[in-house]
Design an enzyme around this catalytic site. Structure first.
Site, PDB file in Angstrom:
ATOM      1  CG  PHE A  51      -1.970   1.080   1.240  1.00  8.50           C
ATOM      2  CD1 PHE A  51      -3.108   1.021   0.429  1.00  8.50           C
ATOM      3  CD2 PHE A  51      -1.843   2.184   1.950  1.00  8.50           C
ATOM      4  CE1 PHE A  51      -3.943   2.075   0.225  1.00  8.50           C
ATOM      5  CE2 PHE A  51      -2.827   3.348   1.980  1.00  8.50           C
ATOM      6  CZ  PHE A  51      -3.928   3.114   1.345  1.00  8.50           C
ATOM      7  CB  THR A  97     -16.662  -9.561  10.776  1.00 12.55           C
ATOM      8  OG1 THR A  97     -15.130  -8.729  10.534  1.00 12.55           O
ATOM      9  CG2 THR A  97     -17.508  -8.286  10.780  1.00 12.55           C
ATOM     10  N   GLY A 142     -15.747 -13.496   8.736  1.00 16.08           N
ATOM     11  CA  GLY A 142     -16.092 -14.066   7.278  1.00 16.08           C
ATOM     12  C   GLY A 142     -17.306 -14.700   7.094  1.00 16.08           C
ATOM     13  N   GLY A 197     -20.040 -15.629   9.941  1.00 19.69           N
ATOM     14  CA  GLY A 197     -20.867 -14.498  10.329  1.00 19.69           C
ATOM     15  C   GLY A 197     -20.009 -13.423  11.181  1.00 19.69           C
ATOM     16  N   GLY A 210     -15.297  -6.373   4.059  1.00 13.01           N
ATOM     17  CA  GLY A 210     -15.350  -6.105   5.190  1.00 13.01           C
ATOM     18  C   GLY A 210     -16.014  -4.341   5.288  1.00 13.01           C
ATOM     19  CG  ASP A 211     -13.952  -1.462   3.204  1.00 12.47           C
ATOM     20  OD1 ASP A 211     -13.400  -1.252   4.655  1.00 12.47           O
ATOM     21  OD2 ASP A 211     -13.134  -1.284   2.346  1.00 12.47           O
TER      22      ASP A 211
END
Length: 301
Positions: free
Chosen positions: A116, A219, A221, A224, A251-252
């Site tokens: 990134f 969370t 995945g 649930g 996730g977003d």
């Protein structure tokens, strides 16, 4: 009612590796790691946490206000947001910088390696959270370090309840800083790994963390998510996706649904159920902003 989404706008270069990362990396040779992966598929998508969350919220009929910075190459992103009906009032261009760039490689087991470049995101703190009656909710998602710290303080000072979503930005902060984020926040949203790291750095467990906020979401995945409220855990089962194509941005998408539900005043369990449903739809599409929610999902929201 609008939600202010503090986070990144980024371009995602997504590459598909047809093998398994684990079979290409020798654990006893990590000190001289030198690997190359052949990636037959490559695509460039609009991404970044603020953009992805805003996309999900807009799909659900919400009013997202992304607050982010872009570089000199970000005009196309602005045009896209506006074409989706997303207000760009709080998106600022930083001269002499590139828009944040994520290079994401996914193997056949949906494991990911990401590089990134933050670019303009490192100047995100130049924009301040406003005190406006129409902004009733916010989120701190991964962004420049200074921006995350300052925007959390500004949300608190303005009396705007917000979700603390440290995500990939969590390693930038020590335990004292993370505990301060939690004191300021109304809700905390993390995945399973982030939840463990957050608790480890603060020195508490999930039950205690949940006692310090109105609600904690972890969370998991396809399994649930777990909801923690005042020390008590409730599990909300996942929804089976029609296909598992690309986890990037799931996730977003989930967090966009969470914000939408919170805007409506829903209980956390209902917000989470919608998040699981939207996440399952997202994982069946390539890229973080290329899925479409059908009328049934929108009506349910």
């Amino acid at each position: 009612m609008a939600s202010l989404i503090c986070g990144s706008l980024a371009f995602d270069t997504i590459m598909g590796f047809e093998g398994q990362f684990a079979s290409q990396i020798l654990p006893d040779q990590l000190h001289i790691l030198n690997v190359s992966f052949l990636v037959p598929s490559l695509r460039r998508d609009f991404g970044g946490c603020a953009g992805n969350i805003a996309y999900a919220m807009r799909q659900l009929g919400g009013t997202p206000l992304p607050m982010a910075t872009i570089g000199q190459d970000g005009v196309g992103y602005l045009q896209r947001l506006r074409s989706l009906g997303i207000d760009t009032e709080f998106v600022r261009e930083i001269e002499g910088s590139y828009t944040a760039q994520a290079m994401i490689m996914t193997d056949r087991d949906n494991n990911q390696i990401t590089a990134f470049h933050p670019g303009a995101m490192m100047q995100a703190h130049v924009t301040q959270v406003p005190r406006r009656p129409d902004i009733r909710l916010g989120i701190i998602s991964p962004d420049g370090r200074e921006a995350m710290l300052e925007h959390a303080e500004q949300f608190h000072a303005a009396g705007i309840p917000f979700v603390f979503d440290p995500g990939q930005g969590l390693p930038m902060f020590d335990g004292t800083e993370l505990a301060h984020f939690v004191r300021l926040a109304t809700w905390v949203a993390v995945n399973d790994y982030e939840g463990r790291m957050l608790c480890d750095r603060i020195g508490i467990d999930l039950a205690e963390l949940s006692r310090r906020v109105r609600g904690l979401v972890v969370t998991r995945g396809a399994q649930g998510c777990d909801l923690w409220e005042d020390g008590h855990r409730t599990h909300v089962p996942g929804i089976t996706a029609s296909a598992v194509v690309d986890p990037t941005g799931c996730g977003d998408a989930w967090r966009g649904a969470l914000l939408h539900g919170l805007e409506q005043g829903w209980p956390l369990a209902r917000c989470a159920a919608l998040g699981n449903r939207v996440g399952a739809i997202k994982v069946a599409s390539r890229g973080p902003q290329n899925y479409t929610l059908d009328a049934g999902v929108r009506d349910a929201a």
